[in-house]
Enzyme design. Structure first.
Site, PDB file in Angstrom:
ATOM      1  N   CYS A  11     -13.162 -11.900  32.204  1.00 35.24           N
ATOM      2  CA  CYS A  11     -12.309 -11.629  33.365  1.00 35.24           C
ATOM      3  C   CYS A  11     -13.107 -11.870  34.651  1.00 35.24           C
ATOM      4  CB  CYS A  11     -11.812 -10.187  33.318  1.00 35.24           C
ATOM      5  SG  CYS A  11     -10.995  -9.699  34.842  1.00 35.24           S
ATOM      6  N   GLN A  31       3.427   5.087  25.179  1.00 35.09           N
ATOM      7  CA  GLN A  31       2.066   4.557  24.985  1.00 35.09           C
ATOM      8  C   GLN A  31       2.009   3.086  25.392  1.00 35.09           C
ATOM      9  OE1 GLN A  31      -0.722   5.844  24.551  1.00 35.09           O
ATOM     10  NE2 GLN A  31      -0.568   7.702  23.317  1.00 35.09           N
ATOM     11  N   GLU A  51       9.288  18.887  25.982  1.00 36.01           N
ATOM     12  CA  GLU A  51       8.736  17.965  26.982  1.00 36.01           C
ATOM     13  C   GLU A  51       9.097  18.479  28.377  1.00 36.01           C
ATOM     14  OE1 GLU A  51       6.975  14.968  27.365  1.00 36.01           O
ATOM     15  OE2 GLU A  51       7.564  15.146  29.464  1.00 36.01           O
ATOM     16  N   ASP A  85       0.519  16.641  21.574  1.00 34.08           N
ATOM     17  CA  ASP A  85       0.020  15.386  22.158  1.00 34.08           C
ATOM     18  C   ASP A  85      -0.062  15.567  23.670  1.00 34.08           C
ATOM     19  OD1 ASP A  85      -0.609  12.790  22.784  1.00 34.08           O
ATOM     20  OD2 ASP A  85       1.213  11.897  21.984  1.00 34.08           O
ATOM     21  N   CYS A 130      -5.853  12.339  24.133  1.00 30.75           N
ATOM     22  CA  CYS A 130      -6.385  11.199  24.905  1.00 30.75           C
ATOM     23  C   CYS A 130      -7.691  11.582  25.590  1.00 30.75           C
ATOM     24  CB  CYS A 130      -5.348  10.704  25.905  1.00 30.75           C
ATOM     25  SG  CYS A 130      -4.670  11.991  26.933  1.00 30.75           S
TER      26      CYS A 130
HETATM   27  N1  SAH Z   1       4.063  12.270  22.239  1.00 26.56           N
HETATM   28  C1  SAH Z   1       4.616  11.391  23.220  1.00 26.56           C
HETATM   29  C2  SAH Z   1       4.147  11.694  24.650  1.00 26.56           C
HETATM   30  C3  SAH Z   1       2.697  11.990  24.829  1.00 26.56           C
HETATM   31  S1  SAH Z   1       2.105  11.959  26.472  1.00 26.56           S
HETATM   32  C4  SAH Z   1       4.297   9.938  22.867  1.00 26.56           C
HETATM   33  O1  SAH Z   1       3.347   9.684  22.151  1.00 26.56           O
HETATM   34  O2  SAH Z   1       5.035   9.049  23.314  1.00 26.56           O
HETATM   35  C5  SAH Z   1       2.158  13.603  26.969  1.00 26.56           C
HETATM   36  C6  SAH Z   1       3.517  14.084  27.366  1.00 26.56           C
HETATM   37  O3  SAH Z   1       3.398  15.466  27.759  1.00 26.56           O
HETATM   38  C7  SAH Z   1       4.132  13.379  28.565  1.00 26.56           C
HETATM   39  O4  SAH Z   1       5.421  12.957  28.226  1.00 26.56           O
HETATM   40  C8  SAH Z   1       4.172  14.443  29.669  1.00 26.56           C
HETATM   41  O5  SAH Z   1       5.295  14.305  30.511  1.00 26.56           O
HETATM   42  C9  SAH Z   1       4.253  15.713  28.851  1.00 26.56           C
HETATM   43  N2  SAH Z   1       3.764  16.945  29.488  1.00 26.56           N
HETATM   44  C10 SAH Z   1       2.788  17.082  30.413  1.00 26.56           C
HETATM   45  N3  SAH Z   1       2.590  18.380  30.684  1.00 26.56           N
HETATM   46  C11 SAH Z   1       3.449  19.095  29.910  1.00 26.56           C
HETATM   47  C12 SAH Z   1       3.708  20.478  29.731  1.00 26.56           C
HETATM   48  N4  SAH Z   1       3.035  21.384  30.418  1.00 26.56           N
HETATM   49  N5  SAH Z   1       4.640  20.836  28.854  1.00 26.56           N
HETATM   50  C13 SAH Z   1       5.342  19.907  28.140  1.00 26.56           C
HETATM   51  N6  SAH Z   1       5.131  18.586  28.261  1.00 26.56           N
HETATM   52  C14 SAH Z   1       4.195  18.170  29.131  1.00 26.56           C
END
Ligand code: SAH
Length: 453
Positions: free
Chosen positions: A72, A281, A331, A379, A406
């Site tokens: 890059c 993702q 969520e 997650d 992550c």
């Molecule tokens: N499992 C899903 C999303 C993971 S990312 C996937 O793999 O597609 C993490 C998610 O947590 C995001 O959608 C974010 O909006 C949500 N999030 C962040 N803080 C939160 C909280 N305090 N309570 C519930 N969800 C939350």
């Protein structure tokens, strides 16, 4: 304390979480961008603190066999990627090593190896881009921020993005320059266009373009649309109104200017509706492998109730639904919950329920109302689980907890807390969802000790 501007010789021994090399000089850790472990270098101290220093490599005395020429052209300037200067073998080695070190140091494990799901392709994998825009001498341009700054480094072709995504950026910038649309200036809080946000379904090829504006109206929308419609897959144009100062990219309000305001994509055999505000993702192929691993680790049976905390648009929740008795997703983002409910319908899934709220509070409420999930999937974002979530998990006492993370450091911290509450780590797998970038995903499975199934 080391001296600023002084030159030292040292060996790079390790990497930071951000992907910088670490060398030690007179007992002080020196962080070096663009370094490869094992290299002997001459370095200059740029910033000296008591216990650490920031440096720059001035000469490589012994080069690592893992060092490669950067493919890059803007890799050294652009803050987007971290690892164009090393081969993929070294990159995956250091990521797996980081997960192992975190779990061993912070969660009291003694793992000898953590496997990593390496990506088959490091190019064109990102299905989402957020380009900041800037202007100089009457010409507007887009790119990515220089590391640690808000200076925009112009980039014609970003190698981790699909070509269509860069084509959207070029089409938008062509429109901006032709019609003299003003671009946002952080210093004065003036100017209209702030960010070009593009999401492209890796399987569907559908493209969502979201222009983040410091204002409610976009002039000459027809001219913009005629440019975007030439790009294969262009599906919808959304305006996100962000009139606030600060670093948040997206605003609170979204106005659909063309198309449905969302795109669809296929993942784990299911169709998902994705709104701009919803998390999805960025690496489709690797996300699918990560979820498949998570599903296998969950060991779900037909009688099980599964609780998926931080469920986004319900990707993992719905992918688990056919093996479970019932799945519940939680969520915090309302649009994502709307997407999740719609996704259940779209796929004819009837044993899924979704709640909007904070994961910890919702889990405590579900526990109080008598819900006893057999398996819980979490997650969370980088900061990991909060105290409420840990408390709810220990009260619900599921047979297994599958933790998708992550950030290996907060994962390890949370694993240590769950170990104190009767769980044992059964397996840990790293997954490379962000080739060329320092972030690494991990999926671990924790089992309740009395059961250990
Ligand atoms: N499992 C899903 C999303 C993971 S990312 C996937 O793999 O597609 C993490 C998610 O947590 C995001 O959608 C974010 O909006 C949500 N999030 C962040 N803080 C939160 C909280 N305090 N309570 C519930 N969800 C939350």
């Amino acid at each position: 304390m080391l001296t600023k501007n002084q030159i030292y010789e040292a060996i790079v021994t390790d990497y930071t979480a951000e992907g910088q090399g670490v060398a030690h000089v007179e007992g002080c850790a020196v962080f070096l961008p663009n370094a490869v472990a094992g290299e002997r270098v001459r370095l200059r101290i740029e910033k000296a603190q008591k216990t650490w220093a920031a440096g720059k490599i001035v000469e490589i005395l012994e080069k690592s066999p893992h060092r490669v020429n950067r493919e890059c052209p803007v890799a050294k300037l652009c803050g987007g990627c971290d690892f164009w200067h090393m081969d993929y073998e070294e990159e995956t080695r250091l990521k797996a090593q980081r997960v192992k070190t975190c779990l061993n140091r912070l969660a009291g494990e003694s793992l000898t190896d953590v496997p990593i799901l390496a990506a088959p392709d490091c190019h064109g994998y990102r299905n989402k881009a957020q380009y900041p825009v800037a202007a100089k001498e009457g010409r507007a341009y887009a790119g990515f921020f220089r590391a640690g700054t808000h200076d925009v480094v112009e980039n014609r072709r970003c190698l981790i993005l699909p070509e269509e995504t860069d084509a959207v950026k070029d089409a938008v910038m062509d429109y901006v320059n032709q019609f003299r649309i003003s671009v946002y200036d952080e210093a004065t809080h003036k100017g209209l266009l702030r960010h070009i946000y593009v999401r492209r379904g890796a399987v569907s090829g559908q493209i969502l373009v979201c222009l983040v504006c410091n204002g409610e109206k976009l002039p000459k929308v027809e001219a913009l649309l005629s440019r975007l419609q030439k790009i294969p897959g262009f599906t919808t144009l959304v305006l996100s109104v962000n009139t606030k100062k600060g670093n948040a990219v997206l605003g609170e309000r979204f106005v659909t200017l063309f198309g449905p305001g969302y795109i669809e994509d296929t993942l784990c055999g299911l169709t998902f509706r994705l709104s701009p505000r919803s998390f999805y993702q960025v690496n489709h192929h690797q996300a699918q492998r990560l979820y498949e691993t998570a599903i296998a680790l969950a060991g779900i049976t037909k009688n099980d109730t599964v609780l998926d905390l931080y469920c986004g648009v319900g990707t993992i929740t719905l992918a688990m639904a056919s093996s479970a008795g019932k799945v519940i997703g939680v969520e915090v983002i309302p649009q994502a919950v709307e997407d999740a409910k719609d996704n259940a319908k779209r796929n004819g899934i009837e044993n899924a329920e979704f709640f909007c709220g904070d994961a910890g509070q919702a889990a405590l409420e579900l526990e109080r109302s008598g819900v006893r999930p057999d398996v819980v999937v979490v997650d969370p974002p980088r900061k990991g689980l909060n105290a409420d979530t840990i408390e709810a998990l220990s009260r619900m006492a599921p047979r297994r907890i599958v933790y998708v993370s992550c950030d290996p450091a907060t994962l390890a911290r949370d694993v240590a807390m769950l170990k104190q509450r009767g769980y044992a780590l059964q397996s840990a797998t790293a997954a490379d969802l962000f080739p060329k970038c320092a972030h690494v995903e991990t999926v671990v499975c924790l089992c309740r000790k009395e059961i250990r199934s």
